[in-house]
Design an enzyme around this catalytic site. Structure first.
Site, PDB file in Angstrom:
ATOM      1  N   LEU A  59       0.809  -1.225   0.000  1.00  0.00           N
ATOM      2  CA  LEU A  59       0.000   0.000   0.000  1.00  0.00           C
ATOM      3  C   LEU A  59       0.835   1.264   0.000  1.00  0.00           C
ATOM      4  O   LEU A  59       0.507   2.250  -0.657  1.00  0.00           O
ATOM      5  CB  LEU A  59      -0.934   0.006   1.217  1.00  0.00           C
ATOM      6  CG  LEU A  59      -2.304  -0.630   1.016  1.00  0.00           C
ATOM      7  CD1 LEU A  59      -3.145  -0.454   2.266  1.00  0.00           C
ATOM      8  CD2 LEU A  59      -3.008  -0.006  -0.193  1.00  0.00           C
ATOM      9  N   CYS A  60       1.975   1.237   0.766  1.00  0.00           N
ATOM     10  CA  CYS A  60       2.769   2.454   0.863  1.00  0.00           C
ATOM     11  C   CYS A  60       3.364   2.824  -0.491  1.00  0.00           C
ATOM     12  O   CYS A  60       3.516   3.989  -0.824  1.00  0.00           O
ATOM     13  CB  CYS A  60       3.841   2.322   1.938  1.00  0.00           C
ATOM     14  SG  CYS A  60       4.957   0.952   1.647  1.00  0.00           S
ATOM     15  N   THR A  61       3.696   1.777  -1.292  1.00  0.00           N
ATOM     16  CA  THR A  61       4.242   2.060  -2.620  1.00  0.00           C
ATOM     17  C   THR A  61       3.207   2.756  -3.492  1.00  0.00           C
ATOM     18  O   THR A  61       3.480   3.799  -4.092  1.00  0.00           O
ATOM     19  CB  THR A  61       4.682   0.757  -3.315  1.00  0.00           C
ATOM     20  OG1 THR A  61       5.735   0.184  -2.573  1.00  0.00           O
ATOM     21  CG2 THR A  61       5.149   1.024  -4.728  1.00  0.00           C
ATOM     22  N   HIS A 117       2.428   6.336  -1.862  1.00  0.00           N
ATOM     23  CA  HIS A 117       3.450   7.371  -1.673  1.00  0.00           C
ATOM     24  C   HIS A 117       4.564   7.383  -2.706  1.00  0.00           C
ATOM     25  O   HIS A 117       5.053   8.430  -3.079  1.00  0.00           O
ATOM     26  CB  HIS A 117       4.060   7.247  -0.273  1.00  0.00           C
ATOM     27  CG  HIS A 117       3.040   7.340   0.816  1.00  0.00           C
ATOM     28  ND1 HIS A 117       2.283   8.470   1.013  1.00  0.00           N
ATOM     29  CD2 HIS A 117       2.615   6.424   1.727  1.00  0.00           C
ATOM     30  CE1 HIS A 117       1.442   8.266   2.022  1.00  0.00           C
ATOM     31  NE2 HIS A 117       1.621   7.024   2.460  1.00  0.00           N
TER      32      HIS A 117
END
Lengths: 379, 567
Positions: free
Chosen positions: A186-188, A191
């Site tokens: 998810l962070c990839t 962000h």
């Protein structure tokens, strides 16, 4: 062929033409091919179930559909086409979900053939056919076995398999053949997106459910190829023919096909899983610690390769009453039970040996698990 | 193009894009355009033949022409021939029903027996990109095969006989740039970094950057940095063996930052760097298959007739020898890796720019080569044929040039009765090959044998039924009341064939009985299987993408097994 050959259809014995009832599930790329193949083999009583309508993008491989049919039910158009093109063949369409038919419906068929692109639907029908089996004193009554012939394709790859429910490996026995999709962290996607796929995933996972601008769902698809569908449906139909006529031993029991580099087939026997959730008749156990939360059980059922459930709901029996611990599929119940997810198994009053009944879209009837409650953290 | 395709990202809404874009994701715009320009000829309306065409028409082949001199009869009513068309031309009816599938495909037919066409009008076939022959007798096939071979037109022969499917491909030369292999090594050049890569890596300083930047520096840069450090203490050379690579990994690990309490920070990019040490440090080299192609006479001796493929290959070769310093032009792609978006894109751009420079050099060489052999055509990176070069170097999928050259027969055999000669020689070679391996194995001819090589026996059986046809003018088991007597006749045909080929082999009776039982029936599902497989091979030949089978394929529907043998 210079001469008339009046005995052309003699090989199609009377069972095949008169009695044998076939159910085809799916009237898409594989389904169109299956219906054509079965009709030309001489089968006359064929039912087809499909819940979709024809989209313009289907026309480049689903060859029973024409531009004028866009918007109509696939099952109905496919049945009309076959009945017209192959005189004497009687295809009965069902524009509906497989889940809307009961055991009495499925019991009418001699053979079920699947041309599905959904693993969940495959697992569901597999569970249904296993549910139709009768055991007497632990012995399987073989007259209750409805063979399931299953085909699947993805680009230039495909597979065909023959399942004799209760006798040979079923879909759940080989669930590890369908590895879960790779998901980007998810962070990839939120962000540090680097690839177009990351941006699409951002929309698919984070934006779409929130905004849902047009209705409908977003799916990841691998393009289907007309030729692979033809190959796999042909192999499946040949197997239907063998099972119906006994002209030859059926495939034992799995064939992989790939024609990206040369033409490659690999035929092998997949083994029945001893503790199979669907066909083993051995009670399943779940081992948790009393300090684990209900959410941990849910996560395990979803993430474990052996179960790969979609949205499990859990009920149990306490003091002679049924108690719903958690259920996601009904909104009002979900709201009432979601607090339970954060509670420990101990706080919920669950004890060692407790029976848990798990319902999930992957199976037509709920599965019972014995809770093995210890103090360790291991599953 | 009138049809439009629903974009699946926006399911529920129609986004208007050309309908064929579905396939473009598999073989690209240029592949699709090759398909749309292709002209395919089908000989004989059989279930197999019509199924092949169906699977070519759906993805949008340019045009098809059916050659068949027969009228529709009750027995050959297949999916693309209807009961009410009995008595009409098979070629006409099939082409009409097939053309319903896709209005962009142009359909044509010739009501004429192929046996006559081959004799009276051999030039008829000259205009096709591919000829597909089904249900054609051996004598006509040999004549047709020879003609097409001389005209340089690929021929795909398909046959379904009971539970057996058979295909053979005859192409003088087939070259594939985009073989779309399942897995490929990256082309990163860490062992011989190009100037722009050196400059970019040197512009970053791991020591001074913020914690966030440090943990989002692409692993490619990390390995580059530590490699330079390593070289300082190893005579300017990188880690070469397992022991040194293990030491190098330790060196990289030491770069992970420590937190206040002295523990290691979680830096995923460093984990990735360690995991990629082995593959990233593989020396850059020209694959041996490509080197071999560089030495092929077609590449070294260009002439005005040379195929574009070989001229491009020669241009690449000259790049390797000169500017490339022994390396192929840079591919220009990097894998996904943990990074902030900005630096990932900068790094990606560095590789892309270098790749496009290399392409420009190769393009110039190609232009020079074309002039030197007296061909005036202009090339530029945007010129359609140049797409191939651009793809070869910069594209995401085409990497190793894979060249498959099929020869129907050897050049020295191209004299009289070429093809027949090769057929017989092929069979003998096949037998020597398979029987050397299997003759001691009594299980070889047992039906229940699991050995997949077993399918080779059906090649002999199909040749045997052809011999039977030659002798009796009908196929064995054609009449129900003659099945038993035909078995004996078929066995003697087989003995004669084996004797002709000079082979002694014991083929189990079960096989002979089985093939006789078929009575030359074309089982629809076998036809449909071969119909799918053959269409895909045709698309490979037409698009020059993916790798076709080489060169004989046998499918056994009894066991759902198949084998490819090179004859």
């Amino acid at each position: 062929m210079e001469q008339e050959w009046t005995g052309r259809w003699n090989h199609a014995i009377s069972f095949l033409q008169g009695v044998c009832k076939i159910l085809v599930i799916g009237a898409g790329g594989l389904g169109c091919e299956l219906l054509k193949d079965l009709a030309l083999l001489g089968f006359k009583n064929i039912d087809v179930i499909d819940m979709d309508t024809i989209d313009i993008s289907n026309l480049n491989r689903q060859f029973l559909f024409r531009a004028k049919d866009v918007g109509r039910a696939k099952a109905e158009v496919a049945a009309e086409f076959i009945n017209k093109r192959v005189p004497g063949c009687n295809v009965t369409p069902h524009y509906d979900k497989i889940q809307n038919f009961d055991e009495a419906f499925y019991r009418k068929f001699h053979i079920v053939v699947c041309g599905l692109d959904s693993i969940v639907a495959r697992r569901w029908i597999n569970g249904m056919l296993i549910g139709l089996l009768n055991y007497e004193d632990g012995e399987l009554d073989q007259s209750t076995v409805i063979p399931m012939i299953d085909g699947g394709t993805e680009g230039f790859k495909g597979n065909a398999r023959v399942i004799l429910p209760g006798l040979t490996a079923c879909i759940e026995c080989t669930l590890d053949l369908y590895p879960p999709q790779i998901n980007f962290p998810l962070c990839t996607i939120a962000h540090t997106p680097r690839l177009p796929e990351h941006c699409i995933e951002y929309v698919r996972i984070l934006l779409w459910p929130k905004e849902n601008p047009f209705g409908g769902v977003v799916k990841r698809i691998i393009p289907a190829v007309a030729s692979t569908n033809a190959v796999i449906a042909a192999a499946c139909s040949t197997e239907v023919f063998k099972v119906a006529t006994s002209c030859c031993l059926p495939l034992n029991n799995y064939m992989n096909f790939n024609d990206a580099e040369g033409i490659y087939t690999y035929t092998f026997e997949v083994q029945k899983k001893e503790h199979c959730l669907a066909c083993s008749n051995i009670p399943q156990t779940l081992s948790f610690s009393e300090n684990n939360k209900l959410q941990d059980i849910i996560d395990y059922l979803v993430e474990s390769l052996a179960y790969q459930m979609k949205s499990p709901g859990i009920t149990t029996s306490m003091n002679g009453k049924n108690k719903t611990l958690y259920m996601q599929t009904v909104k009002s119940i979900e709201e009432k039970t979601k607090e339970n997810l954060k509670k420990t198994l101990k706080d919920l009053g669950l004890v060692d040996g407790q029976e848990l009944y798990v319902a999930d879209p992957t199976t037509p009837s709920s599965v019972s698990f014995k809770l093995n409650l210890g103090s360790s953290m291991e599953h | 193009m009138l049809q439009y395709h629903q974009c699946h990202i926006l399911s529920g809404v129609y986004v208007l894009v050309p309908s064929m874009s579905h396939f473009n994701r598999l073989w690209g715009d240029h592949g699709q355009s090759a398909l749309e320009n292709a002209r395919v000829c089908l000989i004989n309306v059989t279930a197999t033949g019509t199924e092949i065409l169906k699977n070519l028409i759906l993805p949008g082949i340019g045009s098809f022409t059916i050659v068949d001199g027969n009228k529709v009869t009750g027995e050959d009513v297949v999916f693309f021939l209807t009961k009410d068309s009995i008595g009409e031309s098979r070629a006409k009816v099939a082409s009409e029903l097939l053309s319903e599938l896709n209005e962009d495909v142009s359909a044509d037919y010739v009501e004429e027996h192929v046996e006559n066409m081959v004799q009276s009008n051999p030039d008829f076939f000259r205009s096709f990109s591919l000829v597909i022959a089904t249900n054609i007798c051996e004598r006509t096939l040999l004549q047709l095969g020879e003609n097409l071979w001389n005209m340089n037109i690929p021929l795909l022969i398909c046959r379904c006989y009971g539970f057996i499917g058979y295909m053979r491909l005859a192409v003088k030369e087939h070259t594939v740039i985009e073989s779309h292999p399942d897995s490929v090594l990256e082309d990163l050049r860490l062992d011989r970094p190009f100037t722009a890569l050196v400059e970019y890596c040197d512009s970053l300083d791991l020591e001074t950057m913020s914690k966030k930047d440090h943990s989002h520096t692409p692993w490619l840069v990390i390995i580059y940095k530590y490699l330079q450090e390593w070289k300082k203490t190893h005579n300017g050379e990188g880690p070469k063996n397992y022991r040194e690579k293990t030491q190098f990994k330790e060196l990289v690990k030491q770069g992970i930052r420590k937190n206040e309490s002295g523990g290691l920070e979680e830096e995923e990019n460093f984990d990735e760097a360690v995991n990629h040490v082995n593959t990233a440090l593989l020396p850059t080299s020209v694959p041996s298959e490509v080197k071999k192609l560089f030495e092929d006479p077609s590449c070294t001796e260009l002439n005005v007739e040379s195929k574009r493929f070989w001229i491009m290959l020669r241009a690449v070769k000259e790049f390797v020898v000169n500017e490339g310093n022994g390396a192929l032009p840079l591919r220009g792609t990097i894998p996904d890796m943990t990074s902030d978006s900005k630096r990932y894109i900068e790094l990606q751009q560095t590789y892309r720019d270098q790749a496009s420079q290399d392409v420009t050099i190769v393009t110039e060489k190609l232009q020079t080569l074309l002039q030197s052999i007296g061909r005036g055509e202009l090339v530029s990176v945007s010129n359609p044929p140049m797409i191939f070069i651009a793809l070869f170097f910069t594209g995401s999928y085409c990497i190793v040039m894979k060249n498959i050259i099929f020869r129907f027969t050897r050049p020295e055999e191209l004299e009289r009765q070429v093809v027949r000669g090769s057929f017989q020689k092929d069979a003998i070679m096949l037998f020597k090959k398979s029987f050397n391996i299997h003759c001691k194995n009594s299980a070889f001819v047992r039906l229940e044998d699991e050995d997949s090589d077993n399918e080779t026996v059906f090649y002999v059986l199909l040749r045997t039924v052809d011999k039977f046809y030659e002798d009796y003018n009908r196929y064995p088991g054609w009449y129900n009341d003659q099945v038993e007597s035909d078995i004996t006749k078929l066995k003697s045909c087989m003995s004669k064939i084996l004797q002709d080929w000079g082979i002694s082999a014991n083929i189990k009776d079960d096989y002979v009985h089985e093939i006789c039982r078929y009575g030359a029936a074309e089982l629809h599902t076998v036809a449909s299987f071969i119909g799918g497989a053959a269409a895909q091979e045709a698309i490979k030949v037409i698009t020059s993408q993916f790798v076709p089978f080489n060169n004989t394929y046998i499918y056994n529907a009894m066991k759902q097994t198949s084998v490819t043998i090179e004859l």
